[in-house]
Design a protein around this motif. Structure first.
Motif, PDB file in Angstrom:
ATOM      1  N   GLN A  49       3.184 -10.839   0.807  1.00 15.83           N
ATOM      2  CA  GLN A  49       1.772 -11.048   0.779  1.00 15.83           C
ATOM      3  C   GLN A  49       1.238  -9.684   0.036  1.00 15.83           C
ATOM      4  O   GLN A  49       1.226  -8.702   0.311  1.00 15.83           O
ATOM      5  CB  GLN A  49       1.417 -11.058   1.895  1.00 15.83           C
ATOM      6  N   LEU A  50       0.274  -9.981  -0.944  1.00 18.30           N
ATOM      7  CA  LEU A  50      -0.486  -9.122  -1.652  1.00 18.30           C
ATOM      8  C   LEU A  50      -2.058  -9.566  -1.225  1.00 18.30           C
ATOM      9  O   LEU A  50      -2.374 -10.712  -1.606  1.00 18.30           O
ATOM     10  CB  LEU A  50      -0.255  -9.042  -3.180  1.00 18.30           C
ATOM     11  N   VAL A  51      -2.810  -8.746  -0.970  1.00 18.84           N
ATOM     12  CA  VAL A  51      -4.150  -9.137  -0.544  1.00 18.84           C
ATOM     13  C   VAL A  51      -5.070  -7.949  -1.243  1.00 18.84           C
ATOM     14  O   VAL A  51      -5.035  -6.869  -0.986  1.00 18.84           O
ATOM     15  CB  VAL A  51      -4.462  -8.822   1.057  1.00 18.84           C
ATOM     16  N   GLU A  52      -6.008  -8.635  -2.211  1.00 18.27           N
ATOM     17  CA  GLU A  52      -6.793  -7.825  -2.965  1.00 18.27           C
ATOM     18  C   GLU A  52      -8.349  -7.700  -2.155  1.00 18.27           C
ATOM     19  O   GLU A  52      -8.611  -8.654  -1.719  1.00 18.27           O
ATOM     20  CB  GLU A  52      -7.010  -8.535  -4.334  1.00 18.27           C
ATOM     21  N   SER A  53      -8.821  -6.553  -2.460  1.00 16.02           N
ATOM     22  CA  SER A  53     -10.192  -6.270  -2.042  1.00 16.02           C
ATOM     23  C   SER A  53     -11.039  -5.458  -3.062  1.00 16.02           C
ATOM     24  O   SER A  53     -10.361  -4.857  -3.946  1.00 16.02           O
ATOM     25  CB  SER A  53     -10.304  -5.861  -0.720  1.00 16.02           C
ATOM     26  N   GLY A  54     -12.466  -5.380  -3.065  1.00 13.65           N
ATOM     27  CA  GLY A  54     -13.051  -4.489  -3.635  1.00 13.65           C
ATOM     28  C   GLY A  54     -13.959  -4.923  -4.773  1.00 13.65           C
ATOM     29  O   GLY A  54     -14.652  -4.494  -5.421  1.00 13.65           O
ATOM     30  N   GLY A  55     -13.774  -6.447  -5.023  1.00 15.13           N
ATOM     31  CA  GLY A  55     -14.537  -7.022  -6.159  1.00 15.13           C
ATOM     32  C   GLY A  55     -16.002  -7.084  -5.606  1.00 15.13           C
ATOM     33  O   GLY A  55     -16.193  -6.803  -4.598  1.00 15.13           O
ATOM     34  N   THR A  95      -9.530 -11.342  -6.658  1.00 11.59           N
ATOM     35  CA  THR A  95     -10.833 -10.752  -6.424  1.00 11.59           C
ATOM     36  C   THR A  95     -11.704 -10.824  -7.533  1.00 11.59           C
ATOM     37  O   THR A  95     -11.418 -10.348  -8.499  1.00 11.59           O
ATOM     38  CB  THR A  95     -10.858  -9.403  -5.612  1.00 11.59           C
ATOM     39  N   GLN A  96     -12.951 -11.378  -7.144  1.00 11.94           N
ATOM     40  CA  GLN A  96     -14.088 -11.494  -8.246  1.00 11.94           C
ATOM     41  C   GLN A  96     -14.743 -10.199  -8.878  1.00 11.94           C
ATOM     42  O   GLN A  96     -15.241  -9.624  -7.758  1.00 11.94           O
ATOM     43  CB  GLN A  96     -14.972 -12.823  -7.881  1.00 11.94           C
TER      44      GLN A  96
END
Length: 124
Positions: free
Chosen positions: A3-9, A118-119
């Motif tokens: 699982q890869l979870v992006e954040s910060g957009g 993440t947008q």
């Protein structure tokens, strides 16, 4: 499972900065080469930056060179993308990706693990 979870957009004005994070689980992170790709509306997904398993090697797309920096913290299972001097053309969904090959790669087909994205929106 991996699982890869992006954040910060988010939304930022042109010339501003953002820092994206991607936290990995379900894999031996320190063995994986990692990368960021992006996809703008109506366009194909494109390579942004990549980093080798130990962080010793990095590679960037020409369009982001000297503005973006990829880094990783293997103790935290996290890869980062520091984005400075953002431009409206940087607007896209940014995806984190991992490859068991370990070395730095810009080839889409090398990456078997992907986050949801993440947008990032840069206003002029």
């Amino acid at each position: 499972q991996v699982q890869l979870v992006e954040s910060g957009g988010g939304l930022v004005q042109a010339g501003g900065s953002l820092r994206l994070s991607c936290v990995a689980s379900g894999l031996t992170f320190s063995n994986y080469g990692m990368a960021w790709f992006r996809q703008a509306p109506g366009k194909e997904r494109e390579f942004v930056a990549a980093i080798s398993w130990g962080g010793h090697s990095t590679v960037y797309a020409d369009s982001v060179k000297n503005r973006f920096t990829i880094s990783r913290d293997n103790a935290q299972n996290t890869v980062y993308l520091q984005m400075n001097t953002l431009k409206p053309e940087d607007t896209a969904v940014y995806y984190c990706a991992g490859t068991v090959r370990g070395y730095v790669s810009r080839t889409y087909a090398d990456f078997g693990s992907w986050g949801q994205g993440t947008q990032v929106t840069v206003s002029s």
